[in-house]
Structures are given as structure tokens and as C-alpha cells.
Design a protein around this motif. Sequence first.
Motif, PDB file in Angstrom:
ATOM      1  N   MET A 204       0.823  -1.209   0.000  1.00 41.50           N
ATOM      2  CA  MET A 204       0.000   0.000   0.000  1.00 41.50           C
ATOM      3  C   MET A 204       0.854   1.255   0.000  1.00 41.50           C
ATOM      4  N   ARG A 205       1.988   1.229   0.688  1.00 38.84           N
ATOM      5  CA  ARG A 205       2.887   2.391   0.662  1.00 38.84           C
ATOM      6  C   ARG A 205       3.406   2.633  -0.752  1.00 38.84           C
ATOM      7  N   GLN A 206       3.788   1.545  -1.424  1.00 37.03           N
ATOM      8  CA  GLN A 206       4.269   1.688  -2.798  1.00 37.03           C
ATOM      9  C   GLN A 206       3.161   2.192  -3.713  1.00 37.03           C
ATOM     10  N   ALA A 207       1.946   1.693  -3.517  1.00 37.10           N
ATOM     11  CA  ALA A 207       0.834   2.071  -4.382  1.00 37.10           C
ATOM     12  C   ALA A 207       0.387   3.517  -4.149  1.00 37.10           C
ATOM     13  N   LEU A 208       0.469   3.973  -2.908  1.00 36.74           N
ATOM     14  CA  LEU A 208       0.020   5.329  -2.575  1.00 36.74           C
ATOM     15  C   LEU A 208       1.050   6.391  -2.932  1.00 36.74           C
ATOM     16  N   ALA A 209       2.327   6.036  -2.866  1.00 36.37           N
ATOM     17  CA  ALA A 209       3.397   7.027  -2.993  1.00 36.37           C
ATOM     18  C   ALA A 209       3.284   7.923  -4.226  1.00 36.37           C
ATOM     19  N   PRO A 210       3.031   7.394  -5.424  1.00 35.60           N
ATOM     20  CA  PRO A 210       2.987   8.276  -6.603  1.00 35.60           C
ATOM     21  C   PRO A 210       1.865   9.306  -6.553  1.00 35.60           C
ATOM     22  N   HIS A 211       0.833   9.030  -5.771  1.00 35.06           N
ATOM     23  CA  HIS A 211      -0.335   9.910  -5.730  1.00 35.06           C
ATOM     24  C   HIS A 211      -0.268  10.936  -4.599  1.00 35.06           C
ATOM     25  N   LEU A 212       0.786  10.840  -3.790  1.00 27.88           N
ATOM     26  CA  LEU A 212       0.963  11.780  -2.676  1.00 27.88           C
ATOM     27  C   LEU A 212       1.894  12.925  -3.038  1.00 27.88           C
ATOM     28  N   GLY A 213       2.372  12.941  -4.269  1.00 29.09           N
ATOM     29  CA  GLY A 213       3.152  14.073  -4.757  1.00 29.09           C
ATOM     30  C   GLY A 213       4.512  14.241  -4.108  1.00 29.09           C
ATOM     31  N   GLY A 214       5.059  13.174  -3.549  1.00 32.85           N
ATOM     32  CA  GLY A 214       6.394  13.272  -2.972  1.00 32.85           C
ATOM     33  C   GLY A 214       6.453  13.902  -1.598  1.00 32.85           C
ATOM     34  N   ARG A 215       5.318  14.373  -1.083  1.00 34.73           N
ATOM     35  CA  ARG A 215       5.293  14.978   0.254  1.00 34.73           C
ATOM     36  C   ARG A 215       4.956  13.914   1.281  1.00 34.73           C
ATOM     37  N   PRO A 216       5.735  13.817   2.357  1.00 34.90           N
ATOM     38  CA  PRO A 216       5.437  12.803   3.378  1.00 34.90           C
ATOM     39  C   PRO A 216       4.136  13.119   4.101  1.00 34.90           C
ATOM     40  N   LEU A 217       3.521  12.089   4.628  1.00 31.28           N
ATOM     41  CA  LEU A 217       2.306  12.258   5.419  1.00 31.28           C
ATOM     42  C   LEU A 217       2.684  12.692   6.831  1.00 31.28           C
ATOM     43  N   VAL A 218       2.157  13.807   7.265  1.00 35.04           N
ATOM     44  CA  VAL A 218       2.472  14.347   8.592  1.00 35.04           C
ATOM     45  C   VAL A 218       2.044  13.366   9.678  1.00 35.04           C
ATOM     46  N   SER A 219       0.865  12.761   9.524  1.00 33.94           N
ATOM     47  CA  SER A 219       0.360  11.837  10.539  1.00 33.94           C
ATOM     48  C   SER A 219       1.271  10.625  10.685  1.00 33.94           C
ATOM     49  N   ARG A 220       1.825  10.132   9.583  1.00 36.96           N
ATOM     50  CA  ARG A 220       2.715   8.978   9.637  1.00 36.96           C
ATOM     51  C   ARG A 220       4.008   9.330  10.371  1.00 36.96           C
ATOM     52  N   GLU A 221       4.559  10.514  10.062  1.00 39.84           N
ATOM     53  CA  GLU A 221       5.795  10.937  10.724  1.00 39.84           C
ATOM     54  C   GLU A 221       5.575  11.151  12.219  1.00 39.84           C
ATOM     55  N   LEU A 222       4.449  11.756  12.574  1.00 40.72           N
ATOM     56  CA  LEU A 222       4.147  11.986  13.985  1.00 40.72           C
ATOM     57  C   LEU A 222       3.983  10.675  14.728  1.00 40.72           C
ATOM     58  N   PHE A 223       3.279   9.731  14.110  1.00 37.53           N
ATOM     59  CA  PHE A 223       3.056   8.438  14.734  1.00 37.53           C
ATOM     60  C   PHE A 223       4.380   7.723  14.976  1.00 37.53           C
ATOM     61  N   MET A 224       5.280   7.754  13.985  1.00 35.58           N
ATOM     62  CA  MET A 224       6.566   7.093  14.132  1.00 35.58           C
ATOM     63  C   MET A 224       7.411   7.768  15.207  1.00 35.58           C
ATOM     64  N   THR A 225       7.324   9.096  15.303  1.00 34.33           N
ATOM     65  CA  THR A 225       8.069   9.828  16.332  1.00 34.33           C
ATOM     66  C   THR A 225       7.603   9.428  17.732  1.00 34.33           C
ATOM     67  N   LEU A 226       6.298   9.335  17.902  1.00 38.44           N
ATOM     68  CA  LEU A 226       5.750   8.999  19.210  1.00 38.44           C
ATOM     69  C   LEU A 226       6.018   7.545  19.599  1.00 38.44           C
ATOM     70  N   LYS A 227       6.243   6.685  18.608  1.00 34.35           N
ATOM     71  CA  LYS A 227       6.508   5.286  18.904  1.00 34.35           C
ATOM     72  C   LYS A 227       7.974   5.024  19.209  1.00 34.35           C
ATOM     73  N   GLU A 228       8.840   6.004  18.911  1.00 37.61           N
ATOM     74  CA  GLU A 228      10.262   5.825  19.202  1.00 37.61           C
ATOM     75  C   GLU A 228      10.473   5.701  20.715  1.00 37.61           C
ATOM     76  N   PRO A 229      11.300   4.768  21.145  1.00 38.70           N
ATOM     77  CA  PRO A 229      11.533   4.624  22.592  1.00 38.70           C
ATOM     78  C   PRO A 229      12.235   5.844  23.173  1.00 38.70           C
ATOM     79  N   SER A 230      11.902   6.151  24.413  1.00 37.67           N
ATOM     80  CA  SER A 230      12.528   7.282  25.086  1.00 37.67           C
ATOM     81  C   SER A 230      14.016   7.018  25.294  1.00 37.67           C
ATOM     82  N   ARG A 231      14.815   8.095  25.156  1.00 36.81           N
ATOM     83  CA  ARG A 231      16.256   7.948  25.351  1.00 36.81           C
ATOM     84  C   ARG A 231      16.726   8.618  26.635  1.00 36.81           C
ATOM     85  N   ASP A 232      15.810   8.858  27.533  1.00 37.36           N
ATOM     86  CA  ASP A 232      16.194   9.484  28.818  1.00 37.36           C
ATOM     87  C   ASP A 232      17.082   8.531  29.612  1.00 37.36           C
TER      88      ASP A 232
END
Length: 232
Positions: A204-232
Motif C-alpha cells: 500500500m505504501r508503494q501504491a500510494l506514494a505516486p499519488h501523494l506528490g512526494g510529500r510525506p504524510l504528517v500523521s505517519r511521521e508523527l506516529f513514528m516519532t511517538l513510537k520511538e523509545p525514550s532515550r532518557d
Amino acid sequence: MLASSQPAYVLHSRAYRESSALVDFLTPQGRLRAVLRGARGKAGSLARPFIPLEAEFRGRGELKNVGRLDPAGIPNLLVGEALFSGIYLNELLIRLLPAEVPHPAVFEHYAMTVLALAEGRALEPLLRSFEWRLLDELGYGFALNLDSEGHPIAQAGLYRLQTETGLVPVGHLQPGVFHGVELLAMAEADWTIPGALAAAKRLMRQALAPHLGGRPLVSRELFMTLKEPSRD
């Protein structure tokens, strides 16, 4: 002036001028953008995502006015990963769905998906199903059980996606390819097959990519950031 009352969901809302909001709605008649006046009052409390609404829109231009906004069901309460999944669906629709082009099947599938997210059902199958339905409704779909030449997908075969034509057989294992058994499982929505869900996400990522105009999805980036383990 045109006035029409129809079911709707808010996809996104932002402040507009002194006391109004500029709101993107999903309706059976497509994605609409409208000005909601008095957004700090009762109407503003409804202009939030995932609430089933009955809305009246007025105006002939691309930017409508909200004439009426009423609740039309129980709000879908999304929390945690389900909330980010809902935000992701909303961003997909804003980015991919053309304005004011009727897509009643997309509206119905969105309503069912949001309800399923609120009920706590497994996220990944819901997201893959929605992505696939959206691509198909927009005319970007392709067969999962046939290759680009119309031949049946072989369980032991290897395939890569060509977004213009569909699945193309390849002779050897290489980055980004899909196993036939995974594709056939996707075609049947059989997520018990090992690796099928992960492969569906890649596809689905491959299929969607050409139609998103090369701009990353903000929601996907935010979700991945929040899932990163804390480094404290």
C-alpha cells in the motif's frame, strides 16, 4: 445560493478570521471545504473529527458556508494508536480525494472504519482495507490475484508493483518484491498467512506514494516519532 443537507464528518479544522473556522468535510458528495461561522459556540464543539454529523452547506463556489451542523449519532471516541490511525485516514482523504467529486462508497467505508477503530478492532487490517478501497475508488486499483498480463498469481512466484500496470513477475528475489502467497492472502484478506499484513503495508505504501506528490504524510511521521523509545 445552493443549500443541501447531508451526512458528514470533519476531516480537519483550523481557525479562520476572528471567530470562524475553515473546515474540510467528508460527505457522500465528496470532500468539501466550508467556513463555519461562530466556531467558538455550539457548532464549534461539533467541528471535530470522528463525530457523525448532519450538515447543510450553502454556496456555489469551491468554498462553501456551513448553514447548519447537527450531531447525527454517537461520537466515535478514538484514543492511542486508534486516534493516530484515524488522523492518518483523514490526511489521506484530504491529500487524495478530489474536491466535490461524489464518492459515496468511500464515505460509507470511512464511517464503518472509524466505528471499528472506536470499538478497538485490530488496526492493521482496517487500515489496509481502507487504503485498498480508496485506491480502487479513485481508479488506481489493481488486481491482487492476477499479474499485469492477466495471468493468475502463482503462490511460489515473486512480483513487483508497477503502479501504472499492476503486479509484474520477477525471476529472483530482490528488494521490494512480494511473494505470491502473500498477494493471494491479501486478495482474500486472509491475515493468518505469516507475513501477509507486513507485505500489505509495504504494498500500500508503494501504491500510494505516486499519488501523494512526494510529500510525506504528517500523521505517519508523527506516529513514528511517538513510537520511538525514550532515550532518557
